[in-house]
Design a protein around this motif. Structure first.
Motif, PDB file in Angstrom:
ATOM      1  N   ARG A  13      19.448 -31.867 -14.993  1.00  0.00           N
ATOM      2  CA  ARG A  13      18.624 -30.481 -15.080  1.00  0.00           C
ATOM      3  C   ARG A  13      18.951 -29.775 -13.953  1.00  0.00           C
ATOM      4  O   ARG A  13      19.061 -30.269 -12.778  1.00  0.00           O
ATOM      5  N   GLY A  14      19.241 -28.572 -14.114  1.00  0.00           N
ATOM      6  CA  GLY A  14      19.597 -27.613 -13.163  1.00  0.00           C
ATOM      7  C   GLY A  14      21.015 -27.331 -13.209  1.00  0.00           C
ATOM      8  O   GLY A  14      21.289 -26.365 -12.567  1.00  0.00           O
ATOM      9  N   ASP A  15      21.865 -28.006 -13.859  1.00  0.00           N
ATOM     10  CA  ASP A  15      23.295 -27.678 -14.285  1.00  0.00           C
ATOM     11  C   ASP A  15      23.277 -26.430 -15.104  1.00  0.00           C
ATOM     12  O   ASP A  15      22.642 -26.821 -16.296  1.00  0.00           O
ATOM     13  N   ASP A  22      21.830 -26.977 -18.906  1.00  0.00           N
ATOM     14  CA  ASP A  22      20.650 -26.250 -19.292  1.00  0.00           C
ATOM     15  C   ASP A  22      20.991 -25.322 -20.256  1.00  0.00           C
ATOM     16  O   ASP A  22      19.841 -25.177 -21.053  1.00  0.00           O
ATOM     17  N   ARG A  45      11.387 -24.667 -15.766  1.00  0.00           N
ATOM     18  CA  ARG A  45      12.716 -24.217 -15.494  1.00  0.00           C
ATOM     19  C   ARG A  45      13.528 -23.932 -17.013  1.00  0.00           C
ATOM     20  O   ARG A  45      14.638 -23.529 -16.962  1.00  0.00           O
TER      21      ARG A  45
END
Length: 192
Positions: free
Chosen positions: A35-37, A41, A108
């Motif tokens: 997560r955060g890529d 995402d 997010r």
């Protein structure tokens, strides 16, 4: 995980037992590394969104039906998906009434807030259902492609934290089983 932080208290834990909770926690910790890529995402949030109301499967079915001249398969798959959705979302889910890890996805990765309970995942169920029916009509590379799409849609639900991993696994199993029944219906209605 509620609030998007691994280790936070998770709604739905304990409802299916400690072994399932440990599985869900392990998978969520593993997914958290990704997560955060920005690319992942985008892919998984989009997959979760197009999985709403089986939209991706209806689009695939219409495009496939137009290319093959099989409007009968388009209509039948739409009807079968409707029956599968009704059975899973208004039947099976009511038996478990499991809380979701979050109500609108990881902060997010916000997605549409579902109206039903978590177990099993309706997205994963409809994905496995559609892939099972479609791969019965399309063998080889096309059939494998339907399963690849189903895997991304199902996985997206745990990725955006709208489902526990066990919800996704159970949804895929339910959808595949119902999809085999859907194949039998399709053979009776449309022939081999």
């Amino acid at each position: 995980m509620s609030g998007g932080q691994p280790g936070d208290a998770v709604p739905g834990q304990g409802q299916l037992g400690p072994l399932v909770d440990r599985f869900d926690e392990h998978v969520d910790r593993w997914i958290e590394r990704f997560r955060g890529d920005p690319t992942l995402d985008t892919v998984f949030r989009a997959a979760s969104t197009v999985g709403d109301f089986s939209l991706v499967w209806h689009v695939i079915s219409v495009a496939r039906g137009a290319a093959k001249g099989r409007a009968d398969q388009v209509v039948l798959l739409a009807a079968l998906l409707g029956a599968e959705s009704l059975l899973v979302n208004q039947g099976v889910k009511r038996l478990f009434d499991r809380a979701r890890p979050t109500m609108a996805g990881d902060p997010r990765l916000p997605v549409r807030a579902p109206a039903t309970s978590a177990f099993p995942s309706g997205h994963a169920s409809s994905a496995a259902f559609a892939a099972t029916v479609l791969s019965g009509w399309d063998r080889g590379a096309a059939g494998a492609a339907w399963w690849a799409v189903a895997a991304v849609v199902g996985t997206s639900r745990a990725y955006v934290r709208i489902h526990h991993a066990s919800d996704v696994v159970a949804g895929a199993l339910v959808g595949a089983a119902l999809g085999l029944a859907g194949r039998r219906v399709a053979r009776r209605v449309l022939g081999p």
